[in-house]
Design a protein around this motif. Structure first.
Motif, PDB file in Angstrom:
ATOM      1  N   VAL A  24       0.841  -1.192   0.000  1.00 27.12           N
ATOM      2  CA  VAL A  24       0.000   0.000   0.000  1.00 27.12           C
ATOM      3  C   VAL A  24       0.881   1.249   0.000  1.00 27.12           C
ATOM      4  O   VAL A  24       1.843   1.329   0.766  1.00 27.12           O
ATOM      5  N   ASP A  25       0.586   2.194  -0.885  1.00 30.96           N
ATOM      6  CA  ASP A  25       1.335   3.452  -0.884  1.00 30.96           C
ATOM      7  C   ASP A  25       0.722   4.424   0.100  1.00 30.96           C
ATOM      8  O   ASP A  25       1.397   4.948   0.976  1.00 30.96           O
ATOM      9  N   PHE A  26      -0.561   4.678  -0.064  1.00 31.80           N
ATOM     10  CA  PHE A  26      -1.225   5.624   0.817  1.00 31.80           C
ATOM     11  C   PHE A  26      -2.580   5.081   1.255  1.00 31.80           C
ATOM     12  O   PHE A  26      -3.174   4.254   0.556  1.00 31.80           O
ATOM     13  N   VAL A  27      -3.015   5.539   2.409  1.00 34.72           N
ATOM     14  CA  VAL A  27      -4.349   5.207   2.889  1.00 34.72           C
ATOM     15  C   VAL A  27      -5.135   6.500   3.003  1.00 34.72           C
ATOM     16  O   VAL A  27      -4.620   7.500   3.518  1.00 34.72           O
ATOM     17  N   ILE A  28      -6.334   6.489   2.468  1.00 38.75           N
ATOM     18  CA  ILE A  28      -7.189   7.666   2.585  1.00 38.75           C
ATOM     19  C   ILE A  28      -8.291   7.343   3.588  1.00 38.75           C
ATOM     20  O   ILE A  28      -8.990   6.339   3.449  1.00 38.75           O
ATOM     21  N   ASP A  29      -8.361   8.171   4.617  1.00 40.13           N
ATOM     22  CA  ASP A  29      -9.336   7.945   5.684  1.00 40.13           C
ATOM     23  C   ASP A  29     -10.566   8.793   5.377  1.00 40.13           C
ATOM     24  O   ASP A  29     -10.556  10.004   5.588  1.00 40.13           O
ATOM     25  N   PHE A 152      -2.562   9.370   4.371  1.00 38.93           N
ATOM     26  CA  PHE A 152      -1.276   9.085   5.034  1.00 38.93           C
ATOM     27  C   PHE A 152      -0.663   7.793   4.519  1.00 38.93           C
ATOM     28  O   PHE A 152      -1.360   6.870   4.106  1.00 38.93           O
ATOM     29  N   ALA A 153       0.669   7.782   4.537  1.00 39.94           N
ATOM     30  CA  ALA A 153       1.412   6.579   4.177  1.00 39.94           C
ATOM     31  C   ALA A 153       1.526   5.701   5.417  1.00 39.94           C
ATOM     32  O   ALA A 153       1.338   6.164   6.536  1.00 39.94           O
ATOM     33  N   LEU A 154       1.801   4.419   5.220  1.00 37.31           N
ATOM     34  CA  LEU A 154       1.881   3.489   6.354  1.00 37.31           C
ATOM     35  C   LEU A 154       3.310   3.378   6.846  1.00 37.31           C
ATOM     36  O   LEU A 154       4.261   3.382   6.058  1.00 37.31           O
ATOM     37  N   HIS A 155       3.438   3.292   8.151  1.00 38.55           N
ATOM     38  CA  HIS A 155       4.768   3.125   8.726  1.00 38.55           C
ATOM     39  C   HIS A 155       5.351   1.789   8.310  1.00 38.55           C
ATOM     40  O   HIS A 155       4.631   0.804   8.138  1.00 38.55           O
ATOM     41  N   GLN A 563       1.426   9.947  12.292  1.00 33.81           N
ATOM     42  CA  GLN A 563       1.347   9.251  11.006  1.00 33.81           C
ATOM     43  C   GLN A 563       2.676   9.439  10.286  1.00 33.81           C
ATOM     44  O   GLN A 563       3.402  10.398  10.547  1.00 33.81           O
ATOM     45  N   ARG A 564       2.952   8.521   9.371  1.00 35.43           N
ATOM     46  CA  ARG A 564       4.198   8.645   8.610  1.00 35.43           C
ATOM     47  C   ARG A 564       4.135   9.931   7.804  1.00 35.43           C
ATOM     48  O   ARG A 564       3.188  10.158   7.051  1.00 35.43           O
TER      49      ARG A 564
END
Lengths: 742, 742
Positions: A24-29, A152-155, A563-564
């Protein structure tokens, strides 16, 4: 412990679900608690579509408290490569890269693999850039995308663990550590760490010297002051050089020229650029200048509001501690502190909000300009809150206590309820001795106590808060589960993902990391050092220790408590460098003043600090300042002479481009010449060239005739010989003759 | 009068022998009076050969007093073109030109014709550059080429006449005038004229304001001081911007990076550049720094020597004019002036010589660095000689006369021979009134009288000298002719050339033009304005008039009284700008001090200038300085916002390069996108891309499985819908439930 290098390099595909990020590159909340169902759905669909439209693949999962988590990755490797290549070409066009990228895309990518930071940055840009620039134009929390809580990107836990371990296991960081940071979290954050690092290393000197000074010279030692402010100059000038050098080494020199447009920017009119023909959205600079001038009243207000608050509490404190001697004195002394600690934060948050409003009003085109303007105002705020109390003690209380104290009776009401007799609250009309320790106590408070408290608030507090928060959530979840509430988000997680999703959900709850805040801290700290450390030479020692921890603490903060961060690029620490310069310069004034005022057991030259000679004080400051400025010039000059790896790299690259171009434009052998030192030796002229004139014979223009009189070298030489023959001999004789005649 | 433009353009081939230069590029004046015949011949032959070797055609003619004149022109047009092209490519490599020159030589030359300045510069470089860089390595007056008296280009009389006429006929010069100057005499001189011009235009404001101030406010008016120093800031900042702008317009931005090596540079060792592999001759910077530190003692010596001389004469003058009242007083008053005017020039020439020795000692690689270092020292010298007298009057004589005057008896011996009685030479022990007019008188002298004298010395004097010189020569020649001396140089001149040769011979006698001298004058003048003009607000008026003449005078000087200067390039006025800044800044201090000291009919605040409050004075200076610095920052900031033709040009060129490159590297349509605003929109992902995962079926890595759960857009949307459905409704109810529970 396994080789750190390897751990650093380790990517996340280790199967272990706690470590994998499923590419996963980014997560959109995306949250829809406040929006109606239909609208929420429509907007969601729009979101997915616009993401897919810019070549991003999407997966959706359930999120906590009415949110869905949209997982985004770049759809095809091909597409990523295209993006990377485009951005690199753009870099070259803006002069960020000296060498033009290979025209064959693949080759360029092979030579220069894509770093995580680069990948994430580009994907983030794809998501957030306006549509007309080829992005999905998703602006979290604003406009139609109010629903989008965060992107946000994932750690990368494996890396984070290794990283923290690494940092806490070594005394100071090396170049490669910064490279790692840069490749993971982007240059902007790498700059912060490398600045903190150099600052830390530089601190060792004043720390040692300060300690000796503390033992041998005592406080208010001119020697210490001189050394310290010299150190300040060297540090600031060194960093100015260093940050350019880093920019070159990291290949981001001049990257600040590639500006990201502010979505919030409101343009007055669109103008066609006379030359480039680009459409430029403009906002009249004069208007902006006018609005910028609002900063002046703003600064004054800040100074007035906070100043009066501080001054007030300060006066009350003095009154209670020095004048009042009724019951509860010991408790009442804390009254002002209580007032300050309660009112101050609210006030400054209020003013900060006001500042950001002001900055929005100034309406900058680009993110950087906006940030810079904001930083300016924040600096003013911090300047007042951090330094004013000490200024008051040093330059108002001590010199003028005699005059002020008697008038402090106004604060009687503050203690009236407790006092038994008027007498207890009456200021001694005369013979009042000021308390010279107050200043030192204050400094110690600001440079030791405050630092520790600050650290606690910054790192420990959020950690605790988070733990509690998680616990509460679990309890809630259990309850829900008990009641068989299908609404638990974890309900329909695929077992293989559940752990992963849990992690993502908790990361979604985190705040995001703001590097400017950390910078602010360091700058303010430097301020204490350069402005007031003559009062208590141990200041640098305390900072040295603090900063060792600070650096690790910040790393921890990034890894666990935020967040990262999006890995932005930068080619300097931005406007902070000016703040540093300003503080160092101001230090040359304050130190001189302090020494003059307090030299000799914290009392003035005449033993009593309040009847010092004005002109003496001013003279001291005047000289110290101008010596400071002169030395600064000298140091800058000297440093500019020193060569540095970065400069070498740059020269090297430029040289390569040169040779390559010349090789293309004028055969190899020529290139050699031209590249090294410019113009190549002219080819020997064949006699024919010189003799073409002769062929013309007697006719032709006067010019031709002139140049044909001596058609070739031989003729010229012969003619010259003749003249010399004729002259050289008779010279003497003739001269003597003429002498005779005269 | 015929169209000036045409005259400007007019080239020299007009047949009329006084105007034609017979296509000669440079004339080398080779003298052998002091050398033996054989040696002279050998050296001459060597000279001719090395000239021919670099592709220069030569003609030789007889010169005055045992010299031969070697006429040089570039041999073939082809060769010139090659040189021009190489230099242009080099410019591009050093980033002077934004756009790469057309790879086809001919085309480039057609687009951009060779100017006279360019041609002459290149030929001169061919003659003087060291052999290893492809030049003939002829260094006039030094080394083996001691015999070479000078290498000079010939004046273009037609142009010069037109030019002078043009200048003297218009009030101020336009951009095209500077272009003409640049194309004829090179950018360096063009910079001088354009600086002088802007300075002149800027002066109009303080001139008018000063005149009003003189009438309305009188001397020592704070208002005038504020306005004047504000003006100073604006002027300096404006020029800083302007000089960059000019550099861009003239296409010489960054040309200072292309450094000409100093032949005199002595290297310690040769190092291979780590990257480029070039051999670099190095001289340890530390050593140089050490030697540069010698400037400090130098400056001190200068101050001491000249200072004491000035102070001495000053004291004597005061003694005679204020104390002594014996016979011959009126004559004796001139004694100090006489001493000064006799001793000062010798002293300063001595010191200047010393300065240049010091600069040689510092041993710089490049001509520019050498010049800059020399200018620094010259500035120090001029600072002392020009401003010290006034400083003495203002800050020593006036405040401390009471204390000093009684001790002036030491100078009695200066007048002993004339005095009849001791009494006449005794200083009044008390009640001595200082003479407040002295200061004004001095200023008027320096800013009016001195300027006129200076002009006379600069322009008129040499003219007269030359006329006389010519006469003498003629007489001599006649004598020689009478005695049938064949040794007259004109003897075997071809009739067609005789007039031309006569002209060349006289030009050979001329000195060469030094632009730094003229710059120095202007800077010193600016100093008077910013440091002392509060004393007498008419100063700018005088300068305004003076500079109008100055500009024309300098043009005249170049055209008639010096050899035609080598048209060097430059991208700024060099270190002078720093001197300007320094003087403007110092002005903020002196003006404040002067006003404080003399406000109120030239006497101090308490009516008597010698018991002023020290702290008041310092406070005034302190504030004025810091306000100055703040304002400067603001002005710089504001100016940086303003766009300028130069910047536009630059942007335009960069944009063109961008587009062109992109067009090559990625088809036209892409280029459009990438050039305007960076990355182009990602292409829409075909379903296939998204579905490739599905084909994998249940097997594959966890990542693959994760991304295949919702193979396409539809699936994702559907899933999202489901989640929202489930959540959005029950939200409220659930929340309330949980509330109940708590």
């Amino acid at each position: 412990m396994a080789s750190v290098k390897r751990l650093y390099k380790a990517d996340s595909n280790l199967g272990n679900p706690l470590n994998t990020n499923f590419d996963v590159d980014f997560v959109i909340d995306y949250r829809f608690a406040t929006t109606g169902k239909a609208e929420a759905e429509a907007q969601f669909v729009k979101l997915i579509e616009s993401l897919n439209n810019v070549g991003l693949a999407t997966e959706v999962r359930n999120g906590d408290n009415c949110a869905v988590l949209i997982f985004v990755k770049i759809a095809s490797d091909q597409h990523l490569k295209a993006e990377v290549y485009r951005s690199r070409v753009q870099d070259w066009l803006y002069g960020v890269r000296a060498a033009a990228p290979e025209k064959q895309m693949q080759k360029n990518l092979k030579d220069e693999p894509v770093t995580q930071a680069e990948r994430l940055r580009l994907v983030y840009l794809l998501i957030t850039k306006p549509k007309n620039e080829g992005g999905a134009g998703i602006t979290p929390k604003s406009g139609e995308w109010k629903g989008v809580e965060s992107v946000f990107a994932l750690h990368d836990n494996t890396f984070n663990k290794a990283w923290i371990k690494e940092l806490s296991s070594k005394y100071w960081l090396m170049a490669e550590d910064f490279n790692v940071i840069k490749d993971r979290f982007g240059e902007k954050i790498a700059y912060y760490f490398s600045f903190l690092q150099s600052y830390f290393l530089f601190l060792t000197f004043p720390a040692i010297f300060g300690f000796c000074a503390w033992i041998l010279l005592g406080q208010f030692s001119p020697i210490y002051a001189v050394v310290q402010s010299l150190w300040g100059i060297v540090f600031v000038e060194y960093w100015k050089k260093q940050e350019i050098d880093l920019a070159v080494q990291w290949g981001v020199r001049g990257v600040s020229k590639i500006q990201h447009k502010r979505p919030a920017f409101k343009h007055e009119s669109i103008v066609k650029d006379p030359i480039t023909g680009e459409d430029i959205k403009v906002y009249s600079p004069m208007k902006r200048l006018a609005r910028q001038l609002l900063q002046v009243p703003f600064a004054i207000t800040v100074a007035a509001v906070l100043g009066s608050l501080i001054a007030g509490c300060f006066a009350i404190e003095i009154f209670i501690s020095e004048v009042y001697d009724g019951p509860f004195k010991s408790y009442l002394t804390f009254l002002p502190t209580v007032i300050l600690t309660t009112v101050m934060p609210t006030l400054s948050t209020l003013l900060t909000g006001f500042a950001s409003k002001l900055t929005d009003l100034e309406n900058y085109e680009t993110v950087d300009a906006h940030e810079a303007a904001m930083i300016q105002k924040v600096f003013v705020l911090n300047f007042v809150t951090s330094y004013l109390p000490i200024f008051l003690t040093a330059f108002v209380y001590v010199p003028f206590a005699q005059i002020i104290v008697p008038h402090l009776d106004v604060f009687q009401l503050a203690v009236k309820p407790f006092a038994e007799s008027e007498k207890q609250m009456e200021a001694p009309k005369a013979g009042f001795q000021i308390n010279p320790d107050r200043l030192k106590k204050q400094i110690i408070y600001f440079t030791v106590t405050a630092q520790i408290v600050n650290f606690a608030l910054e790192v420990v507090m959020p950690y605790v808060k988070r733990k509690v928060f998680v616990k509460v959530k679990e309890v809630k979840a259990e309850r829900a589960a008990k009641r068989g509430g299908t609404s638990s988000p974890t309900a329909d997680d695929h077992p293989e993902e559940s752990e992963f999703l849990a992690r993502v959900r908790s990361e979604a709850e985190l705040g995001n990391y703001d590097v400017t805040g950390d910078f602010r801290e360091m700058i303010v700290q430097f301020g204490y050092l350069s402005l007031f450390s003559v009062i208590w030479p141990l200041v640098p020692v305390s900072f040295l220790i603090n900063n060792w921890i600070e650096l690790r603490g910040d790393a921890l903060k990034i890894a666990l408590e935020t967040q990262r961060p999006v890995p932005w690029r930068a080619d300097s620490i931005g406007p902070w460098i000016d703040c540093l310069g300003f503080l160092a310069w101001l230090g040359s004034l304050t130190s001189a003043a302090l020494i003059y005022l307090f030299s000799g057991d914290g009392l003035g030259p005449e033993g009593s600090p309040w009847n010092i000679k004005g002109w003496g004080l001013l003279l001291a400051m005047f000289f110290s300042e101008h010596i400071y400025l002169a030395v600064k010039l000298g140091v800058r000059n000297a440093l500019s002479k020193v060569d540095s790896p970065g400069m070498q790299k740059e020269r090297g690259e430029r040289f390569l481009v040169r040779k390559q171009y010349l090789a293309e434009s004028m055969g190899q052998e020529e290139a050699e010449k031209a590249a090294t030192g410019g113009i190549a030796a002219g080819e020997k002229i064949s006699r024919s060239t010189l003799e073409y004139a002769a062929t013309l014979g007697g006719n032709g223009t006067p010019e031709e005739r002139f140049w044909q009189r001596q058609p070739g070298q031989q003729e010229t030489i012969a003619a010259g010989r003749k003249y010399i023959q004729k002259k050289a001999a008779p010279t003497e004789s003739k001269d003597t003759e003429s002498k005779k005649e005269l």
